[in-house]
Design an enzyme around this catalytic site. Structure first.
Site, PDB file in Angstrom:
ATOM      1  CG  MET A   1      12.790   3.696  -5.910  1.00 60.38           C
ATOM      2  SD  MET A   1      14.521   2.784  -5.907  1.00 60.38           S
ATOM      3  CE  MET A   1      14.204   1.383  -4.669  1.00 60.38           C
TER       4      MET A   1
ATOM      5  CB  ILE B   1       8.013   1.562  -3.561  1.00 63.33           C
ATOM      6  CG1 ILE B   1       9.146   2.802  -3.598  1.00 63.33           C
ATOM      7  CG2 ILE B   1       8.613   0.407  -4.521  1.00 63.33           C
ATOM      8  CD1 ILE B   1      10.267   2.215  -2.929  1.00 63.33           C
TER       9      ILE B   1
ATOM     10  CG  ASN C   1      12.995   1.316   6.602  1.00 62.28           C
ATOM     11  OD1 ASN C   1      12.009   1.820   7.067  1.00 62.28           O
ATOM     12  ND2 ASN C   1      13.214   2.028   5.742  1.00 62.28           N
TER      13      ASN C   1
ATOM     14  CG  ASN D   1      17.190   2.358   0.478  1.00 61.84           C
ATOM     15  OD1 ASN D   1      17.857   1.746   0.078  1.00 61.84           O
ATOM     16  ND2 ASN D   1      16.335   3.086  -0.197  1.00 61.84           N
TER      17      ASN D   1
ATOM     18  CB  ALA E   1      -0.909   0.055   1.232  1.00 58.50           C
TER      19      ALA E   1
ATOM     20  CG  ASP F   1      21.887   2.103  -7.764  1.00 60.53           C
ATOM     21  OD1 ASP F   1      21.445   3.195  -7.462  1.00 60.53           O
ATOM     22  OD2 ASP F   1      22.063   1.180  -6.768  1.00 60.53           O
TER      23      ASP F   1
ATOM     24  CG  HIS G   1      20.592   1.096  -3.432  1.00 59.03           C
ATOM     25  ND1 HIS G   1      20.449   1.404  -4.606  1.00 59.03           N
ATOM     26  CD2 HIS G   1      19.477   1.274  -2.691  1.00 59.03           C
ATOM     27  CE1 HIS G   1      19.419   2.079  -4.999  1.00 59.03           C
ATOM     28  NE2 HIS G   1      18.629   2.070  -3.868  1.00 59.03           N
TER      29      HIS G   1
END
Length: 359
Positions: free
Chosen positions: A327, A112, A193, A218, A109, A249, A276
């Site tokens: 992304m 991304i 995260n 991330n 949801a 990337d 990353h």
């Protein structure tokens, strides 16, 4: 534990490498506007040229009414018409990829997760799409289920439904977590995260330990090692099935190089290895395909822009979020590559953040 981009074996059927494939670029031809047009796949290998954005079990490409639009319809004809078998003037030939894989998006949801869900819903290889989040996922699922592509979409809300969202899944994608805001680095997201990814990967280990795991959350440089440690504690760690998605990337590097050197984007392939985040992102500009000549100044400019492209978007959105669309696009591309590998395609190349013993 050191992780980097390297050659990976994808299950027992195919290999990933740290380069990427380029789609078909055959020359266009004229088609009468009054004729319906369609295609049939007799082999999964025909999917190598598939963009992932024009997917259905059956698609009629009619020049006046196709939702793809004239340019997209022409591109679709361009890519596949040489392989199509004409039956008669009134019969529409259809392309029928084998939709047989179940995919779960954890964090569906979010910024991304929603566009990623749409793109995966359009994949011809996906039969069932499970959308999980702690809230607001039912509406996303209802909306997405109205898209007339073949995969079934199911919603799962809250931690109690997390195990059910993972049952029988072949690939798990994890974009869950909070986005960056101006002034934040990816490392600033770690405390929040990292715990989210830990809990989700524990559920994956318990419910679908053989699934591919794609981690987008991330900081990828930290969340992937955390996931690896969780899987090790559960006794189900397979380094060939855990991937940090660094494809953003790669697609950024391809776009920036094509723009800088006035190249056809479809021909450009820039391998990007490392991690990353910031200077850990290492575009291999000496390995660009097609080969191009870059001055020292151009190498420096491109490298810095590729390494800071995420921040470029965060600053441009001015507090309204971080990179979501690019992304999602990149994650969908990596998903399509994973599914092709699982489907038996041995010619799959993508860059990713994985465990490596290289020093």
């Amino acid at each position: 534990m050191k992780l980097t981009s390297c050659k990976m074996a994808a299950a027992s059927t195919a290999n990933f490498f740290t380069t990427s494939t380029a789609p078909c670029n055959s020359k266009p031809y004229m088609v009468s506007k009054s004729k319906s047009f369609g295609l049939r796949f007799n082999s999964p290998n025909y999917l190598r040229s598939f963009s992932g954005l024009k997917a259905a079990t059956s698609v009629n490409c009619e020049s006046e009414s196709s939702f793809l639009g004239k340019e997209s319809t022409a591109a679709l004809r361009d890519s596949f018409a040489p392989k199509a078998v004409k039956q008669n003037r009134d019969t529409v030939t259809r392309f029928q990829p084998r939709a047989s894989f179940k995919v779960a998006i954890l964090g569906a949801a979010g910024g991304i997760g929603q566009p990623l869900a749409l793109l995966i819903k359009m994949s011809p290889l996906v039969s069932t799409l499970h959308l999980y989040d702690i809230a607001n996922v039912r509406g996303v699922t209802a909306d997405l289920s109205h898209c007339n592509t073949p995969s079934q979409v199911l919603d799962f809300t809250g931690t109690a439904e997390l195990p059910n969202s993972l049952k029988g899944v072949d690939v798990v994608v994890i974009p869950a977590g909070v986005p960056r805001k101006p002034g934040m680095t990816r490392d600033d997201l770690f405390n929040i995260n990292a715990n989210i990814v830990k809990d989700l990967v524990e559920a994956v280990a318990d419910t679908c330990p053989d699934a591919f795991i794609h981690i987008i959350s991330n900081p990828v440089n930290s969340t992937v090692p955390i996931a690896a440690e969780v899987l090790k504690q559960k006794g189900v760690y397979d380094p060939k099935k855990l991937f940090g998605v660094t494809t953003p990337d790669v697609v950024r590097a391809n776009a920036f190089v094509a723009q800088k050197k006035n190249l056809k984007l479809i021909d450009v392939d820039v391998p990007v290895v490392g991690g990353h985040a910031g200077i850990t992102i290492l575009p291999l500009l000496s390995k660009i395909k097609p080969s191009v000549s870059l001055t020292d100044e151009e190498v420096e400019e491109l490298t810095v822009r590729i390494q800071n492209a995420g921040t470029e978007v965060v600053d441009a959105k001015a507090g309204a979020g971080s990179a979501t669309l690019s992304m999602a696009y990149a994650a969908a591309r990596f998903m399509e590559s994973s599914l092709r590998a699982l489907d038996g395609d041995s010619d799959v190349y993508e860059c990713s953040y994985v465990q490596s013993e290289l020093t």
